[in-house]
Write a protein that holds these residues in place. Structure first.
Motif, short mmCIF file in Angstrom:
data_model
loop_
_atom_site.label_atom_id
_atom_site.label_comp_id
_atom_site.label_asym_id
_atom_site.label_seq_id
_atom_site.Cartn_x
_atom_site.Cartn_y
_atom_site.Cartn_z
N THR A 1 15.51 7.18 48.31
CA THR A 1 15.63 6.82 49.72
C THR A 1 14.91 5.50 49.94
OG1 THR A 1 13.60 7.91 50.40
CG2 THR A 1 15.61 9.25 50.38
N ASP A 2 15.07 5.00 51.14
CA ASP A 2 14.34 3.78 51.50
C ASP A 2 13.18 4.15 52.41
OD1 ASP A 2 13.86 1.09 51.43
OD2 ASP A 2 15.23 0.60 53.07
N PHE A 3 12.46 5.21 52.02
CA PHE A 3 11.38 5.76 52.82
C PHE A 3 10.11 4.94 52.59
CE2 PHE A 3 8.52 9.13 54.32
CZ PHE A 3 9.24 9.59 55.42
N PRO A 4 9.42 4.51 53.64
CA PRO A 4 8.19 3.72 53.45
C PRO A 4 7.10 4.54 52.75
CG PRO A 4 8.95 3.63 55.74
CD PRO A 4 9.77 4.67 55.06
N ALA A 5 6.44 3.92 51.81
CA ALA A 5 5.42 4.60 51.02
C ALA A 5 4.25 5.08 51.88
CB ALA A 5 4.92 3.68 49.91
N THR A 6 3.82 4.23 52.82
CA THR A 6 2.68 4.63 53.66
C THR A 6 3.05 5.75 54.62
OG1 THR A 6 3.19 2.75 55.09
CG2 THR A 6 1.41 2.46 53.50
N MET A 7 4.33 5.82 55.03
CA MET A 7 4.78 6.93 55.87
C MET A 7 4.70 8.23 55.07
SD MET A 7 6.24 7.88 58.84
CE MET A 7 7.31 6.65 59.52
#
Length: 193
Positions: free
Chosen positions: A58-64
């Protein structure tokens, strides 16, 4: 004189029994520690691989992702702490609040340590994002070297021999050799990739 000798033998016997009991407890503690470290290592590997796969798929933000992991961990930990903390003798919850109210240093630890974990977590998740879980964990092994070096420094520079790690010959040389082999392996692996 005979009575003193008998008392002395009894006291020595009691001291020896106490030492044997402490050694037995320490052996049990060591085994529990080893099992916990193995379980933590397995779960850490699963977490790291899961993070890498999720971030690649996915293109999920790492910090999220880090924030969600922290939130879930906090909520689950709080539920466990409040429901079974007293029953399992993990914590005496009734004495925690008065202790926090009277001890300023403990309050600093209560907020400072999670902040340190947050910063460390950000570095870790970003390292996984830009490299891979394997790279992150190979380099995390280097912290063992830093912990050992710091423990040696604390032992020899500090004034209290209860803290830190003493240099033991030949065991410490074997540990040092192991670190050198590990470092050479890292250098060889990354110089060819």
């Amino acid at each position: 004189i005979i009575e003193r000798a008998n008392n002395s033998k009894h006291q020595q016997s009691t001291i020896d029994d106490d030492k044997d009991a402490k050694m037995h407890v320490k052996a049990e503690d060591v085994m529990i520690g080893v099992v916990l470290i193995i379980l933590q290592s397995v779960l850490s590997v699963l977490q790291d691989i899961g993070e890498e796969i999720f971030m690649q798929a996915t293109d999920f933000p790492a910090t999220m992702m880090l924030g969600m992991e922290g939130s879930y961990g906090f909520v689950i930990g709080l539920i466990i702490y409040c429901t079974v903390g007293n029953r399992l003798k993990v914590e005496d919850i009734d004495s925690t609040m008065p202790m926090l109210n009277t001890n300023t240093q403990l309050r600093w630890w209560l907020f400072g340590l999670p902040f340190l974990f947050l910063v460390t977590g950000i570095f870790n998740i970003k390292a996984t994002e830009v490299t891979s879980a394997m790279t992150r964990n190979v380099w995390k092994n280097m912290r063992t070297v830093l912990v050992w070096a710091l423990a040696l420094g604390i032992f020899y520079i500090g004034n209290n021999s209860d803290y830190g790690e003493a240099w033991h010959t030949p065991q410490s040389f074997i540990i040092l050799l192991g670190f050198m082999v590990m470092s050479a392996g890292i250098i060889v692996y990354y110089s060819t990739h």
